[in-house]
Write an enzyme that holds these catalytic residues in place. Sequence first.
Site, PDB file in Angstrom:
ATOM      1  N   TYR A 125       0.827  -1.209   0.000  1.00  0.00           N
ATOM      2  CA  TYR A 125       0.000   0.000   0.000  1.00  0.00           C
ATOM      3  C   TYR A 125       0.860   1.258   0.000  1.00  0.00           C
ATOM      4  O   TYR A 125       0.367   2.348  -0.258  1.00  0.00           O
ATOM      5  CB  TYR A 125      -0.933   0.046   1.214  1.00  0.00           C
ATOM      6  CG  TYR A 125      -1.898  -1.109   1.354  1.00  0.00           C
ATOM      7  CD1 TYR A 125      -2.095  -2.048   0.349  1.00  0.00           C
ATOM      8  CD2 TYR A 125      -2.617  -1.255   2.523  1.00  0.00           C
ATOM      9  CE1 TYR A 125      -2.980  -3.103   0.512  1.00  0.00           C
ATOM     10  CE2 TYR A 125      -3.514  -2.304   2.695  1.00  0.00           C
ATOM     11  CZ  TYR A 125      -3.688  -3.224   1.685  1.00  0.00           C
ATOM     12  OH  TYR A 125      -4.566  -4.263   1.850  1.00  0.00           O
ATOM     13  N   HIS A 126       2.120   1.114   0.354  1.00  0.00           N
ATOM     14  CA  HIS A 126       3.086   2.223   0.354  1.00  0.00           C
ATOM     15  C   HIS A 126       2.707   3.363   1.296  1.00  0.00           C
ATOM     16  O   HIS A 126       3.047   4.520   1.048  1.00  0.00           O
ATOM     17  CB  HIS A 126       3.312   2.766  -1.062  1.00  0.00           C
ATOM     18  CG  HIS A 126       3.766   1.713  -2.019  1.00  0.00           C
ATOM     19  ND1 HIS A 126       5.027   1.154  -1.976  1.00  0.00           N
ATOM     20  CD2 HIS A 126       3.101   1.079  -3.023  1.00  0.00           C
ATOM     21  CE1 HIS A 126       5.137   0.237  -2.924  1.00  0.00           C
ATOM     22  NE2 HIS A 126       3.978   0.169  -3.568  1.00  0.00           N
TER      23      HIS A 126
END
Length: 93
Positions: free
Chosen positions: A48-49
């Site tokens: 998802y960073h």
Amino acid sequence: MKEITLNNGEKMPQLGFGVYQIPNEETAKSVYEAIKVGYRLIDTAISYHNETETGQGIKRAIDDGIVTRKELFITTKLFVNNVFNEQTAAQAI
């Protein structure tokens, strides 16, 4: 909030707040607000960073005395490219 009892006796909320597709610049505030309104399960993943920002929101809620770390469940997932074998999985963790 409904809970389930885990094998170790801990009770975990059935409903969690997911951070998938929340823009980085909104994640910390979103997580903080979710905890403020009662979420105690936060779901994230390396892919998802926004794990850093998720942590910032959690830290703020703890620092503000809304929750303790012990009251929260934080779940994450490994990205498929990080688990070729036991060694790469351990590094990713």
